[in-house]
Design an enzyme around this catalytic site. Structure first.
Site, PDB file in Angstrom:
ATOM      1  CG  ASN A   9      -1.676   1.250   1.436  1.00 36.06           C
ATOM      2  OD1 ASN A   9      -1.810   2.047   0.513  1.00 36.06           O
ATOM      3  ND2 ASN A   9      -2.215   1.441   2.644  1.00 36.06           N
ATOM      4  CE  LYS A  11       0.307   3.376   4.879  1.00 40.07           C
ATOM      5  NZ  LYS A  11       0.168   3.532   6.295  1.00 40.07           N
ATOM      6  CG  HIS A  93      -5.712   1.770   5.246  1.00 41.06           C
ATOM      7  ND1 HIS A  93      -5.296   2.657   6.204  1.00 41.06           N
ATOM      8  CD2 HIS A  93      -4.668   0.934   5.018  1.00 41.06           C
ATOM      9  CE1 HIS A  93      -4.043   2.379   6.537  1.00 41.06           C
ATOM     10  NE2 HIS A  93      -3.637   1.333   5.828  1.00 41.06           N
ATOM     11  CD  GLU A  95      -2.866   5.341   6.981  1.00 41.64           C
ATOM     12  OE1 GLU A  95      -2.846   5.445   5.739  1.00 41.64           O
ATOM     13  OE2 GLU A  95      -1.935   4.844   7.644  1.00 41.64           O
ATOM     14  CD  GLU A 163      -3.357  -2.812   7.326  1.00 40.27           C
ATOM     15  OE1 GLU A 163      -2.255  -3.037   6.843  1.00 40.27           O
ATOM     16  OE2 GLU A 163      -4.003  -1.770   7.114  1.00 40.27           O
ATOM     17  N   GLY A 169       2.701   1.912  10.756  1.00 38.63           N
ATOM     18  CA  GLY A 169       3.666   2.992  10.629  1.00 38.63           C
ATOM     19  C   GLY A 169       4.387   3.363  11.916  1.00 38.63           C
ATOM     20  CB  SER A 208       5.380  -2.144  11.969  1.00 38.80           C
ATOM     21  OG  SER A 208       4.967  -0.816  12.239  1.00 38.80           O
TER      22      SER A 208
END
Ligand code: PEP
Length: 248
Positions: A9, A11, A93, A95, A163, A169, A208
């Site tokens: 991904n 992003k 996702h 985010e 996730e 991250g 990660s």
């Protein structure tokens, strides 16, 4: 037997120069036992599909609108992604759940739009740190899985990505036991709801993943691959993750 999947991904990263990394990934990926997917920014989907054409790397989008067309400035439909050369799309996702207040119902609708356009939906679920620390992980993951996954989900049209939000991250990764607990739970819920198709739906771990921890994560039960953010931007890192999955 589920095929393994290494999914990247990118992003909101990458302009045309980033396609050199994709080219280097196409040189390593093969279709023997591991599927490889890179979800680029929407601006790169078309060029990435051209770059990866004829290779084992599939190209995906990172989001789609639930509607087929209309007055939704700035949004992209599943049909547009398919037209640009995508075969997959990430939905839900964390985010987007946070930045765009996407609910499970919205994510299910986006995933249905993906199915209607022959795109594979990579549906993301996962708990926040506060939810983990207060012992709600399985409740949250179970609710998101139920609400975000359409009834029409099959092994062919759906991938689930677990996730944990606090691992994305941050360099923090759950223990292998924690990953196993959630993946076994997701598998049980999928089989309870979808029967044999629930056995066929792949469940990825994301958060990660790096070359240094990939092998141990891929050895965990019911981990069928990974959704990788930062480490998918460099071919040297992502190719090492693909190799670790090949060998798992
Ligand atoms: C992600 O964004 O889906 C992700 C897993 O990111 P990272 O690998 O950078 O934690």
């Amino acid at each position: 037997m589920r095929r393994k999947l290494a999914a990247g991904n990118w992003k909101m990263n990458g302009t045309a120069a980033q396609l050199a990394e994709l080219t280097a990934m196409t040189e390593v990926a093969n279709t023997e036992q591991t599927d490889v997917l890179i979800c680029t920014p929407a601006t790169l989907v078309n060029r990435a599909a051209d770059t990866a054409s004829g290779s084992a790397v599939a190209i995906g989008g990172q989001d789609c609108h639930a509607n087929a067309s209309g007055a939704h400035t700035g949004d992209i439909s599943a049909a547009m992604l398919a037209d640009a050369g995508a075969s997959h799309v990430i939905t839900g996702h964390s985010e987007r759940r946070v930045d765009h207040a996407e609910t499970d119902a919205v994510i299910a609708a986006k995933s249905e739009a993906a199915y209607a356009n022959d795109l594979i939906a990579v549906i993301c679920i996962g708990e926040s740190l506060q939810e983990r620390e207060s012992g709600q992980t399985l409740d949250v993951v179970g609710t998101q899985l139920q609400g975000s996954t359409p009834d029409a989900a099959t092994g062919a049209n759906t991938v689930i990505a677990y996730e944990p939000v606090w691992a994305i991250g941050t360099g923090k990764v759950p223990t292998l036991d924690q990953i196993a607990e959630v993946h076994d739970f997701i598998r049980a819920k999928l089989v309870e709801r979808f029967g044999a198709e629930g056995e066929a739906i792949r469940v990825l771990y994301g958060g990660s993943v790096k070359p240094s921890n990939a092998s141990e994560i891929f050895a965990v039960s019911n981990v069928d691959g990974a959704l990788v953010g930062g480490a998918s931007l460099k071919a040297s890192d992502f190719n090492a993750i693909i190799s670790a999955l090949d060998e798992a």
